[in-house]
Write a protein that holds these residues in place. Structure first.
Motif, PDB file in Angstrom:
ATOM      1  N   TYR A  13       0.784  -1.212   0.097  1.00 14.31           N
ATOM      2  CA  TYR A  13      -0.031   0.035   0.011  1.00 14.31           C
ATOM      3  C   TYR A  13       0.822   1.362   0.062  1.00 14.31           C
ATOM      4  O   TYR A  13       1.864   1.185   0.452  1.00 14.31           O
ATOM      5  CB  TYR A  13      -0.910   0.033   1.111  1.00 14.31           C
ATOM      6  N   ASP A  35      -3.876  -7.866   7.166  1.00 14.79           N
ATOM      7  CA  ASP A  35      -4.561  -6.880   6.629  1.00 14.79           C
ATOM      8  C   ASP A  35      -5.960  -7.491   6.610  1.00 14.79           C
ATOM      9  O   ASP A  35      -6.909  -7.424   5.799  1.00 14.79           O
ATOM     10  CB  ASP A  35      -4.144  -7.189   5.286  1.00 14.79           C
ATOM     11  N   PRO A  43      -6.683   0.893   3.292  1.00 15.72           N
ATOM     12  CA  PRO A  43      -7.851  -0.101   2.986  1.00 15.72           C
ATOM     13  C   PRO A  43      -7.794  -1.199   3.808  1.00 15.72           C
ATOM     14  O   PRO A  43      -6.468  -1.435   4.392  1.00 15.72           O
ATOM     15  CB  PRO A  43      -7.866  -0.128   1.526  1.00 15.72           C
ATOM     16  N   THR A  44      -8.793  -2.209   3.814  1.00 11.84           N
ATOM     17  CA  THR A  44      -8.543  -3.406   4.704  1.00 11.84           C
ATOM     18  C   THR A  44      -8.867  -4.519   3.406  1.00 11.84           C
ATOM     19  O   THR A  44     -10.047  -4.584   2.850  1.00 11.84           O
ATOM     20  CB  THR A  44      -9.412  -3.483   5.569  1.00 11.84           C
ATOM     21  N   GLY A  45      -7.833  -5.315   3.015  1.00 12.54           N
ATOM     22  CA  GLY A  45      -8.172  -5.890   1.812  1.00 12.54           C
ATOM     23  C   GLY A  45      -8.594  -7.450   2.069  1.00 12.54           C
ATOM     24  O   GLY A  45      -9.103  -8.023   1.121  1.00 12.54           O
ATOM     25  N   PRO A  49      -8.873  -9.608  -3.771  1.00  7.75           N
ATOM     26  CA  PRO A  49      -9.069  -8.417  -4.517  1.00  7.75           C
ATOM     27  C   PRO A  49     -10.385  -7.605  -4.628  1.00  7.75           C
ATOM     28  O   PRO A  49     -10.544  -6.483  -4.759  1.00  7.75           O
ATOM     29  CB  PRO A  49      -8.633  -9.128  -6.081  1.00  7.75           C
ATOM     30  N   LEU A  52     -10.815  -5.813  -1.135  1.00  6.48           N
ATOM     31  CA  LEU A  52      -9.886  -4.575  -1.287  1.00  6.48           C
ATOM     32  C   LEU A  52     -10.575  -3.672  -2.249  1.00  6.48           C
ATOM     33  O   LEU A  52     -10.711  -2.573  -1.756  1.00  6.48           O
ATOM     34  CB  LEU A  52      -8.545  -5.052  -1.931  1.00  6.48           C
ATOM     35  N   SER A  55     -13.476  -1.768  -0.214  1.00  7.40           N
ATOM     36  CA  SER A  55     -13.068  -1.546   1.204  1.00  7.40           C
ATOM     37  C   SER A  55     -12.938  -0.114   1.390  1.00  7.40           C
ATOM     38  O   SER A  55     -13.587   0.672   2.177  1.00  7.40           O
ATOM     39  CB  SER A  55     -11.671  -1.895   1.262  1.00  7.40           C
TER      40      SER A  55
END
Length: 392
Positions: A13, A35, A43-45, A49, A52, A55
């Motif tokens: 990130y 994460d 963000p919190t993924g 994908p 994310l 998020s």
């Protein structure tokens, strides 16, 4: 986060400053955050994908992360997790496989793969993970780290992505017992009913019987060392009914809850799930109400049985995992077989909700091998104190 991440442990990130207290009990330490936890500015993924993409940038930090920042610990970055936290291998089909700093040719284990990788590779001093079915204990075993699955509910998971809430816990990793204990003082505080200085050590014969001879031999020295300090362990058996019953009832609970958590997203968006993860969610979708209801009753019975066995002073001395970490090039079916063997050991803490601490006291073939202490509910800090004594 580190400018150079040779272990591929951190999610790449953009670097956003995260403020920590200038002084405090952890002021000289840097930490990574799996994460799954919200950190303001990031963000919190969740290793996915689609998660994310949905998020957005978080505006609040998870309370457990904030506690560490308020104690002076400095944020090193968000660490890679296995996809939707539903794996034990440490290989994310979308974000890669972090490197095991203690055995580079072997997997880290998951789903707290990046956290274990970052600590074992020396990129930070400690790191937060989560443990539902073994996602702290497995990587701790594989990467030569101390790792705790705490008493269920003792460390807050507010502001973190769920997998199976009645099984999810927040743990952490460190390379040494002293650092591990400093973090424990911040996250756990003191036990309400601490263990005695010399607890009643118990040897679960049915768990040790799962090990192949070379693994048992590799752990013998560590087991003798623990007993030299705490007294000879008395033989007991812990499984309710059978290990197959333990395994399946745990799987039914985890499967139903993981599908309730992530099934709606999977059905709506049909994200391309990685190998193993896709099959586990497909299996979870089909768990029946009858299986879940029977599993809930089984869990209550097992928790009662184990609580009676341990009392207020009993501690199980047990292997953490069936063996050292599998090789990174192991076939998928071999990794799945290893995972299924591991669940039979790991489900003791999972079904009971009791704390289990894995300690890096052995090795085999040049790779780390963990041994664990499992105590009554609420004795987390006491278990860590025992590990501190052994380290001294």
């Amino acid at each position: 986060m580190p400018l150079h991440d040779p272990a591929h442990a951190f999610v790449p990130y953009p670097d956003v400053p995260v403020r920590s207290a200038p002084t405090g009990p952890l002021a000289d330490l840097r930490f990574g955050v799996k994460d799954l936890f919200d950190v303001a500015g990031y963000p919190t993924g969740g290793g996915s994908p689609i998660v994310l993409a949905m998020s957005g940038i978080k505006t609040h930090t998870a309370p457990t992360v904030q506690k560490l920042l308020d104690a002076g610990a400095r944020f090193a970055g968000k660490t890679v997790t296995d996809e939707l936290a539903f794996s034990m291998n440490g290989n994310n089909a979308h974000f890669g496989a972090p490197i095991n700093g203690a055995a580079r040719d072997r997997i880290t284990g998951g789903s707290s793969s990046g956290s274990a990788s970052a600590v074992s590779s020396g990129l930070c001093d400690f790191a937060l993970g989560t443990d539902t079915g073994g996602s702290v204990r497995a990587p701790a075993n594989h990467c030569g780290l101390y790792g705790l699955r705490p008493t269920h509910g003792r460390v807050s998971l507010e502001g973190a992505l769920d997998l199976a809430p009645s099984l999810d816990t927040c743990g952490w990793f460190a390379r040494d017992a002293g650092t591990f204990a400093r973090v424990a003082d911040v996250l756990l505080g003191a036990d309400a009913l601490p263990l005695p200085a010399t607890p009643r050590l118990l040897w679960p014969t049915d768990l040790w019987a799962m090990l192949e001879a070379p693994v048992k031999e590799a752990l013998d020295g560590a087991a003798e060392r623990v007993q030299s300090l705490l007294g000879k362990a008395s033989p007991v058996e812990v499984a309710l009914e059978s290990w197959d019953a333990m395994y399946w009832n745990f799987r039914y609970l985890q499967g139903r809850e993981s599908w309730l958590t992530d099934g709606p997203l999977i059905e709506r968006h049909a994200p391309p799930l990685g190998p193993g993860v896709a099959e586990r969610f497909a299996w979870s979708r089909d768990v029946t109400d009858d299986q879940v209801n029977a599993a809930r009753a089984f869990r209550v019975a097992f928790r009662t049985q184990l609580a009676e066995l341990l009392g207020t002073d009993g501690v199980l001395l047990m292997p953490t995992m069936p063996d050292i970490a599998p090789r990174r090039d192991a076939a998928d079916d071999s990794l799945e077989d290893y995972r299924n063997r591991a669940i039979r050991m790991l489900c003791v803490a999972g079904l009971s909700g009791f704390p289990q601490l894995s300690m890096p006291l052995a090795q085999r073939g040049g790779a780390p091998l963990g041994i664990s202490l499992l105590g009554p509910a609420g004795t987390d800090r006491s278990l860590i104190a025992l590990a501190e004594g052994m380290a001294r």
